[in-house]
Scaffold this active site. Sequence first.
Site, mmCIF file in Angstrom:
data_model
loop_
_atom_site.group_PDB
_atom_site.id
_atom_site.type_symbol
_atom_site.label_atom_id
_atom_site.label_comp_id
_atom_site.label_asym_id
_atom_site.label_seq_id
_atom_site.Cartn_x
_atom_site.Cartn_y
_atom_site.Cartn_z
ATOM 1 N N ARG A 233 0.849 -1.187 0.000
ATOM 2 C CA ARG A 233 0.000 0.000 0.000
ATOM 3 C C ARG A 233 0.886 1.240 0.000
ATOM 4 O O ARG A 233 2.011 1.211 0.516
ATOM 5 C CB ARG A 233 -0.898 0.037 1.246
ATOM 6 C CG ARG A 233 -2.071 -0.930 1.199
ATOM 7 C CD ARG A 233 -3.138 -0.492 0.206
ATOM 8 N NE ARG A 233 -4.258 -1.419 0.147
ATOM 9 C CZ ARG A 233 -4.441 -2.366 -0.767
ATOM 10 N NH1 ARG A 233 -3.544 -2.524 -1.734
ATOM 11 N NH2 ARG A 233 -5.506 -3.139 -0.746
ATOM 12 N N HIS A 281 -1.772 1.082 -9.634
ATOM 13 C CA HIS A 281 -2.412 0.103 -8.746
ATOM 14 C C HIS A 281 -3.109 -1.003 -9.559
ATOM 15 O O HIS A 281 -4.305 -1.253 -9.412
ATOM 16 C CB HIS A 281 -3.420 0.803 -7.810
ATOM 17 C CG HIS A 281 -3.749 -0.004 -6.595
ATOM 18 N ND1 HIS A 281 -4.083 0.559 -5.395
ATOM 19 C CD2 HIS A 281 -3.798 -1.349 -6.393
ATOM 20 C CE1 HIS A 281 -4.322 -0.385 -4.491
ATOM 21 N NE2 HIS A 281 -4.156 -1.561 -5.092
#
Length: 318
Positions: A233, A281
């Site tokens: 993340r 992502h």
Amino acid sequence: MAIAILVGRNEVEQQTYNWFTQGWKRALLSFNPDLDVRTWPNLGNYADIDYVLVWNHPLGILKKFTQAKAIASLAAGVDHLLVDPDIDHHVPIVRIMDPFMATDIVQYVTAYVLQYVKLVSHWALKQQQKMWFKQPPFTLSNKIIGIMGLGHLGGKAAHVLHQLGLKLVGWSHSPKTITGMTHYAGKAQLHEFLAQANVLICMLPLTKETKNILNRQTFAQLPKASYLINVGRGEHLVEDDLLDALASGQLSGACLDVFRHEPLPFDHPFWSHPHIIVTPHIASVTNPETAAPQVMENYRRLLAGEELLHRVNLRKGY
Ligand code: NDP
């Protein structure tokens, strides 16, 4: 009895990811066309809803689902869900553990490990210069690959990278035995792990303990000129510390799939940094078609009062 799908914190995100919401709705209805599947903001009476499926849902809304019997994260990670202060800790939370997603992220990690190890950009530059530059090193495959996080995804990455003949070290919360890997566990063994990792791959979940773990002190413990891959993340990484480590040569480059602010702002220095690879992502995006069976299996279990699959440990945060 109804299922609610909530994707996107705000209207812009909801529109941007409408394809994801609709993909989930289609996938669930293909199991059972009679299901009552509702999508935000058209949820009708909240009291009808017993199963809430979320990814970056509007914060503050969960407390309205007073009859919810389970909440499912539509992703492997649950950090997007656990930031909501209104979570009722008596309602079980489950997550996606999809072998297809695991294959996807393993392919991503393998691709970017190999581009580093096989000196892909070096040879591309030599071609641009029309230089037959046959001088060692021809490969960096003698370097050690360090994986932080050896769960569903990191464990599979370790297996594949070992099959490719790469040397591995790994680090996780609890001790493990993994073929082809020297394993370290917990804070006490972090230094020993880092000191060997020429390529550091972050496959950790985002928790209180792992937030900002990719920082100046961590980089300083790696061998000089190590390479960073972050698919965990964005909040694992202290961005300025990465820029400093690249400037000093402590790190030679980085491949980043996740960012503190997504989408990555247009004027962010990562976009044009010569030693940073940016991807939006996409290392592994949940595919409703492959993940829907487990979401529906959990709904069946929920209604039958059986134990749910892939429950999140709220104490650990993953
Ligand atoms: P798992 O929960 O299966 O595994 C997590 C691993 O991290 C475990 O090995 C765990 O250790 C380790 N870990 C957790 N906390 C710590 C800590 N404080 N110190 C050391 N090790 C720790 O997660 P997954 O493998 O399914 O997913 C990992 C993450 O990958 C997700 O949370 C998500 O953030 C990210 N992801 C990113 C995607 C992308 O497209 N970029 C796609 C999918 C996921 P132990 O085994 O000892 O419990």
